[in-house]
Motif scaffolding. Structure first.
Motif, short mmCIF file in Angstrom:
data_model
loop_
_atom_site.label_atom_id
_atom_site.label_comp_id
_atom_site.label_asym_id
_atom_site.label_seq_id
_atom_site.Cartn_x
_atom_site.Cartn_y
_atom_site.Cartn_z
N GLY A 1 0.82 -1.21 0.00
CA GLY A 1 0.00 0.00 0.00
C GLY A 1 0.84 1.25 0.00
O GLY A 1 0.55 2.24 -0.69
N LYS A 2 1.94 1.23 0.77
CA LYS A 2 2.81 2.40 0.83
C LYS A 2 3.47 2.66 -0.52
O LYS A 2 3.56 3.79 -0.98
CB LYS A 2 3.86 2.20 1.91
CG LYS A 2 4.81 3.40 2.08
CD LYS A 2 5.76 3.13 3.22
CE LYS A 2 6.67 4.35 3.43
NZ LYS A 2 7.39 4.70 2.20
N GLU A 3 3.92 1.57 -1.19
CA GLU A 3 4.57 1.73 -2.48
C GLU A 3 3.59 2.30 -3.51
O GLU A 3 3.93 3.19 -4.28
CB GLU A 3 5.12 0.39 -2.95
CG GLU A 3 6.31 -0.10 -2.13
CD GLU A 3 6.80 -1.47 -2.59
OE1 GLU A 3 6.12 -2.03 -3.50
OE2 GLU A 3 7.83 -1.91 -2.09
N LEU A 4 2.37 1.76 -3.49
CA LEU A 4 1.39 2.26 -4.44
C LEU A 4 1.05 3.74 -4.19
O LEU A 4 0.93 4.54 -5.12
CB LEU A 4 0.11 1.41 -4.38
CG LEU A 4 0.24 -0.03 -4.91
CD1 LEU A 4 -1.05 -0.79 -4.65
CD2 LEU A 4 0.53 -0.01 -6.40
N PHE A 5 0.86 4.09 -2.89
CA PHE A 5 0.51 5.49 -2.59
C PHE A 5 1.69 6.43 -2.85
O PHE A 5 1.49 7.59 -3.24
CB PHE A 5 0.04 5.62 -1.14
CG PHE A 5 -0.67 6.92 -0.89
CD1 PHE A 5 -1.97 7.11 -1.32
CD2 PHE A 5 -0.03 7.97 -0.24
CE1 PHE A 5 -2.62 8.30 -1.10
CE2 PHE A 5 -0.69 9.16 -0.02
CZ PHE A 5 -2.00 9.34 -0.45
N ASP A 6 2.92 5.93 -2.66
CA ASP A 6 4.08 6.78 -3.01
C ASP A 6 4.12 7.08 -4.49
O ASP A 6 4.50 8.18 -4.92
CB ASP A 6 5.37 6.07 -2.58
CG ASP A 6 5.56 6.09 -1.07
OD1 ASP A 6 4.86 6.91 -0.40
OD2 ASP A 6 6.39 5.32 -0.56
N GLN A 7 3.70 6.09 -5.32
CA GLN A 7 3.62 6.34 -6.75
C GLN A 7 2.59 7.44 -7.05
O GLN A 7 2.81 8.30 -7.91
CB GLN A 7 3.25 5.04 -7.49
CG GLN A 7 4.33 3.98 -7.45
CD GLN A 7 3.88 2.72 -8.18
OE1 GLN A 7 2.86 2.68 -8.84
NE2 GLN A 7 4.70 1.64 -8.04
N VAL A 8 1.45 7.36 -6.31
CA VAL A 8 0.44 8.39 -6.49
C VAL A 8 1.01 9.77 -6.14
O VAL A 8 0.85 10.75 -6.88
CB VAL A 8 -0.80 8.08 -5.63
CG1 VAL A 8 -1.79 9.25 -5.70
CG2 VAL A 8 -1.47 6.80 -6.10
N ARG A 9 1.70 9.85 -5.00
CA ARG A 9 2.23 11.14 -4.56
C ARG A 9 3.28 11.65 -5.55
O ARG A 9 3.31 12.87 -5.86
CB ARG A 9 2.87 11.01 -3.17
CG ARG A 9 1.88 10.69 -2.05
CD ARG A 9 0.86 11.83 -1.91
NE ARG A 9 1.43 13.10 -1.62
CZ ARG A 9 1.76 13.53 -0.39
NH1 ARG A 9 1.47 12.77 0.65
NH2 ARG A 9 2.29 14.72 -0.22
N ARG A 10 4.11 10.77 -6.06
CA ARG A 10 5.13 11.22 -7.02
C ARG A 10 4.48 11.75 -8.31
O ARG A 10 4.92 12.75 -8.87
CB ARG A 10 6.08 10.05 -7.34
CG ARG A 10 7.10 9.76 -6.24
CD ARG A 10 8.21 8.86 -6.77
NE ARG A 10 7.70 7.54 -7.15
CZ ARG A 10 7.58 6.51 -6.32
NH1 ARG A 10 7.96 6.63 -5.06
NH2 ARG A 10 7.12 5.35 -6.75
N SER A 11 3.44 11.05 -8.76
CA SER A 11 2.75 11.50 -9.98
C SER A 11 2.10 12.87 -9.77
O SER A 11 2.17 13.75 -10.62
CB SER A 11 1.71 10.46 -10.40
OG SER A 11 1.05 10.88 -11.57
#
Length: 498
Positions: free
Chosen positions: A152-162
């Motif tokens: 979940g953290k990895e996926l949400f970090d991708q969201v934040r980076r985008s």
């Protein structure tokens, strides 16, 4: 002077106006393009990129609220914690629609990145958030580790980076748009300064040209006309410049030549009038004196031998001859006013009136008359002529009196550049309908047997007053009695009493 080969002033003015219109039109067009570009840049900053970036920031906050709400629900299994999650999804949808509306026609690249960011966020919700919510809801117990926190953290970090990348792109675009807006504003400012300077130079140039081709010739013409108006009738009037100015100079010079011709005729007429005056004062009066003398000799020689009617005829002849002499003398005096001039001096009107009153002392005593005056000023003029004005008006007041003893009051007041004298008496008065007739030479309102005189006195007054630059009239509103008013120019005190 030949005006046919000269440009008319209207054409010169039209050319100057055309130049100003062309330059002004070009200036307005250039400024219009600059303002249009400025408006476009302003729209980019204020209506497109700027609002879109603020909506992306709101979308970022909505995603953070979703992640926070999801974490709280997983740790507490309380449905209250799902509220930030669901509201965050709704806020994300609203922000995305706003960004799409603002950038639909101008920035497809940013809309593609927005779609990519929303896809990553959707993957996070499907692969992690929705599964975690389902597990906690099914078990009814907190599930802090269910579903793989690392995933979940990895996926949400991708969201934040985008999202951060999208914000960075928009910030860069906003900064670029602002820089372009500032550059366009600077260009507009310099364009306005340049155009203003150009217009000032053109207007100054047109003014110089107009001064050389219009104002200077007119000023030269005015100076020459002024020289002629001051008495130099021999000065020829001519000037250069546009056609109308040259034509005007020719017309003025033609008028000057006519004045010179008329002046010569007038001088010749004055010489003839002088000759007539000499004849009237000598040759014509000599026969009248002989007629009167011989009639008187007849009266003495044949006194008692003629009947009453014969003696009456002789008296009529003597009286007619004497009256003719008086009329001739009065007419000569009238013709000399303004024609035979003397040096004008400063005349104290108070002293002048005292002298006139003293000359009528016998009549004043006989009629018990009262003549008053106060505050009379000093004016410039011919003392003998002004004495005639006061003398005639005072004499009329003494002559045309009623049952009461005559009373004559002389006053004055200043009205602008003139002294207005007022001579009022308590006599029989004058009907207003005769206000102008009384100033006509030899016009009488009464029979000579009732009141002596030739009827020339008021005509002399008008001619003398007008010769001194004033006017005289009968004040018809005053009653009873008669009130005459006349004006004389004010002479400012300079210490010179000559």
């Amino acid at each position: 002077m030949n005006y046919r080969d000269r440009w008319p002033a209207s054409r010169l003015l039209a050319a100057a106006v055309a130049i100003l219109i062309l330059v002004s039109g070009g200036a307005v067009t250039a400024i219009g393009f600059a303002l249009n570009s400025l408006d476009k840049q302003r729209a980019v900053v204020l209506d497109q990129i700027g609002p879109a970036r603020r909506l992306v920031i709101e979308m970022d906050a909505a995603l953070v609220n979703q992640e926070t709400g999801l974490r709280g629900y997983a740790l507490s299994a309380s449905s209250d914690f799902l509220t930030p999650y669901t509201r965050g999804i709704e806020a994300e949808e609203n922000a995305a629609r706003g960004v799409t509306s603002a950038l639909r026609t101008t920035r497809p690249d940013l809309l593609a990145r927005l779609a990519e960011t929303r896809g990553i966020a959707q993957d996070w919700r499907e692969q992690y958030a929705e599964r975690l919510i389902a597990q906690v809801t099914e078990n009814g117990q907190p599930q802090p580790g269910v579903g793989g926190t690392t995933v979940g953290k990895e996926l949400f970090d991708q969201v934040r980076r985008s999202v951060n990348q999208l914000q960075a792109d928009m910030t860069r675009d906003v900064d670029a748009a602002r820089a372009e807006l500032d550059l366009t504003a600077d260009r507009l400012l310099w364009l306005c300064i340049a155009l203003g300077t150009l217009l000032a130079v053109i207007i100054a140039g047109v003014a110089v040209v107009l001064h050389r081709i219009l104002i200077r010739p007119l000023a030269t013409l005015a100076a020459q006309v002024r020289e002629v108006s001051e008495g130099d009738y021999g000065h020829a009037v001519e000037t250069s410049g546009p056609r109308e100015t040259v034509m005007l100079a020719e017309d003025v010079d033609a008028m000057r030549r006519r004045i010179v011709s008329d002046l010569k005729d007038l001088q010749r007429s004055n010489a003839e009038l002088e000759q007539f005056a000499y004849v009237a004062s000598h040759d014509l009066q000599e026969p009248l004196r002989k007629v009167a003398s011989f009639c008187q000799l007849l009266e003495r020689r044949y006194s008692g031998q003629l009947d009453a009617r014969g003696e009456q005829y002789i008296q009529f002849a003597v009286d007619g001859a004497k009256r003719m002499q008086v009329l001739i003398n009065d007419l000569l005096a009238f013709s000399r006013v303004g024609r035979i001039t003397r040096e004008q001096t400063m005349v104290d009107c108070g002293e002048l009136v005292d002298q006139v009153v003293d000359s009528y002392s016998e009549v004043i005593t006989k009629t018990s008359a009262v003549v008053t005056h106060s505050g009379l000023p000093t004016v410039r003029g011919e003392s003998s002529l002004l004495s005639g004005v006061f003398g005639n008006l005072i004499s009329n007041g003494l002559k045309f009196h009623g049952e009461q003893p005559p009373r004559i009051d002389i006053g004055v007041e200043r009205t602008g550049k003139f002294w207005t004298f007022t001579v009022t008496d308590n006599g029989i008065g004058i009907d207003p309908e005769y206000a102008e007739r009384i100033f006509v030479i030899f016009q009488r309102l009464h029979h000579r047997d009732d009141y002596p005189g030739t009827g020339i006195g008021l005509s002399m007054c008008r001619k003398i007053v007008e010769y001194h630059g004033g006017t005289i009239w009968l004040e018809t509103a005053e009653s009873p009695g008669t009130t005459f008013k006349f004006t004389l120019p004010v002479v400012e005190e300079t210490g010179d009493k000559r």
